[in-house]
Design a protein around this motif. Structure first.
Motif, PDB file in Angstrom:
ATOM      1  N   ARG A   1      44.949  41.964  25.253  1.00  0.00           N
ATOM      2  CA  ARG A   1      44.851  41.746  26.696  1.00  0.00           C
ATOM      3  C   ARG A   1      46.167  41.233  27.250  1.00  0.00           C
ATOM      4  N   GLU A   2      46.628  41.894  28.291  1.00  0.00           N
ATOM      5  CA  GLU A   2      47.817  41.458  29.023  1.00  0.00           C
ATOM      6  C   GLU A   2      47.446  40.540  30.176  1.00  0.00           C
ATOM      7  N   ALA A   3      46.381  40.892  30.897  1.00  0.00           N
ATOM      8  CA  ALA A   3      46.040  40.160  32.108  1.00  0.00           C
ATOM      9  C   ALA A   3      44.577  40.409  32.443  1.00  0.00           C
ATOM     10  N   ARG A   4      44.027  39.494  33.220  1.00  0.00           N
ATOM     11  CA  ARG A   4      42.665  39.689  33.744  1.00  0.00           C
ATOM     12  C   ARG A   4      42.651  39.229  35.200  1.00  0.00           C
ATOM     13  N   TYR A   5      42.142  40.104  36.054  1.00  0.00           N
ATOM     14  CA  TYR A   5      42.119  39.854  37.487  1.00  0.00           C
ATOM     15  C   TYR A   5      40.683  39.798  37.981  1.00  0.00           C
ATOM     16  N   GLU A   6      40.521  39.245  39.209  1.00  0.00           N
ATOM     17  CA  GLU A   6      39.183  39.155  39.793  1.00  0.00           C
ATOM     18  C   GLU A   6      38.818  40.406  40.591  1.00  0.00           C
ATOM     19  N   GLY A   7      39.742  41.305  40.726  1.00  0.00           N
ATOM     20  CA  GLY A   7      39.488  42.537  41.472  1.00  0.00           C
ATOM     21  C   GLY A   7      40.773  43.303  41.648  1.00  0.00           C
ATOM     22  N   TRP A   8      40.730  44.318  42.515  1.00  0.00           N
ATOM     23  CA  TRP A   8      41.873  45.210  42.669  1.00  0.00           C
ATOM     24  C   TRP A   8      42.996  44.610  43.498  1.00  0.00           C
ATOM     25  N   SER A   9      42.782  43.422  44.070  1.00  0.00           N
ATOM     26  CA  SER A   9      43.892  42.712  44.704  1.00  0.00           C
ATOM     27  C   SER A   9      44.859  42.164  43.662  1.00  0.00           C
TER      28      SER A   9
END
Length: 253
Positions: free
Chosen positions: A217-225
Motif C-alpha cells: 500500500r502506498e496510500a489510502r484516501y477517503e474518496g476521490w478528492s
C-alpha cells in the motif's frame, strides 16, 4: 457452473435495468485516476457500461475494460464512439492483460463480487502480474460496518414511486463475510428479482492480501478528492504498487 459463469449470467440479467446514476458522479473518479495513470494504459476490472472508463478515456487515457458480462459491455460499446476504450471478456479473479499497464482500478466495491478469499487473492495476484514495474492498483470500496456498507440483515425500501417499488432483502454471514442480497422490483409488468452476493474485506485484511500478492500500500484516501483516510470514513480509495517499486514523487497525503 463456475463463479465466473454465474457472474456473467447475473450481470447479463442486470444490464437492462442497471442504473449507473445510483453510484454517484463519475467525474471525480476519472480526474483522480487520470492523475494516477500518467499516460496509461489503464485496465478497469468490472468495467460494466463504462461509467468510469468513458470519462477517463475522454481525458486521453487508453482504457482496457474487463468484464464478465457481454450485455453490460454491449451498452458500453454503444456509447464509446471514437474513445480509446477496448473490451476484454474475462474473469477478474484470473486474467492476463495483453500488455503491462500503468494503472489497474476497481471501483464501487466491485472487488467484493469475488465471493471467496481465494478468488480475491487470485485477482490481486493477476493485478500484480499485469502492472508495469512503476504501475499502481487502485481499489475503491465501501468500508464494512459503516453507513456505506451496513452489516445488518433485513428488508430495505429503496424506492417507491407511482407504479413502481424497489426493495432489497439482505442476509449476512459474519463468518464468511458475505452479504447476500435480493433486489425486488415491482412495476406494471410484474415482479423482477435480481440477486447479488458480496464478500467484504476489512482494511487490514485487504492490505495483507495485497502483500501476499506482491503489492504494498502506498496510500489510502477517503474518496476521490484524495484527502487522507480517517477512521470511520464510509468509503476508501486504496492505492497499491508493485512491492519494491515505490515511485519517487508520489503525493502520499
Amino acid at each position: 457452473m463456475s463463479e465466473f459463469e454465474e457472474q456473467a449470467a447475473l450481470w447479463d440479467e442486470w444490464a437492462a435495468t442497471y442504473n449507473e446514476s445510483s453510484l454517484g458522479p463519475a467525474a471525480p473518479a476519472a480526474r483522480a485516476l487520470a492523475e494516477l495513470a500518467d499516460d496509461g494504459p489503464a485496465l478497469e476490472l468490472g468495467v460494466g457500461a463504462g461509467r468510469i472508463a468513458l470519462p477517463l478515456a475522454q481525458r486521453g487515457i487508453r482504457v482496457l475494460g474487463l468484464d464478465a458480462s457481454h450485455e453490460m459491455t454491449r451498452r458500453l460499446l454503444a456509447r464509446r464512439e471514437d474513445l480509446p476504450v477496448d473490451i476484454l471478456i474475462a474473469d477478474m479473479a484470473a486474467f492476463e492483460a495483453p500488455c503491462p499497464v500503468a494503472l489497474i482500478y476497481i471501483v464501487s466495491s466491485t472487488f467484493y463480487l469475488l465471493t471467496t478469499p481465494e478468488r480475491q487473492i487470485s485477482c490481486l495476484q493477476s493485478c500484480s502480474r499485469a502492472l508495469r514495474a512503476d504501475g499502481r492498483l487502485v481499489i475503491e470500496a465501501a468500508v464494512p460496518g459503516t453507513s456505506a456498507l451496513p452489516l445488518e440483515e433485513g428488508l430495505y425500501v429503496r424506492a417507491v414511486e407511482p407504479g413502481y417499488a424497489k426493495l432489497s432483502v439482505v442476509a449476512h454471514d459474519p463468518v464468511a463475510q458475505t452479504l447476500r442480497s435480493q433486489e425486488i422490483r415491482l412495476d406494471e409488468t410484474g415482479l423482477r428479482m435480481l440477486p447479488v452476493t458480496r464478500r467484504y474485506t476489512h482494511l487490514s485484511e485487504l492490505d495483507l492480501m495485497a502483500q501476499a500478492a506482491g503489492l504494498r500500500r502506498e496510500a489510502r484516501y477517503e474518496g476521490w478528492s484524495l484527502a487522507p483516510y480517517r477512521a470511520g470514513c464510509p468509503r476508501h480509495v486504496s492505492v497499491y504498487s508493485v512491492a519494491g517499486e515505490h515511485r519517487d514523487g508520489f503525493r502520499d497525503r
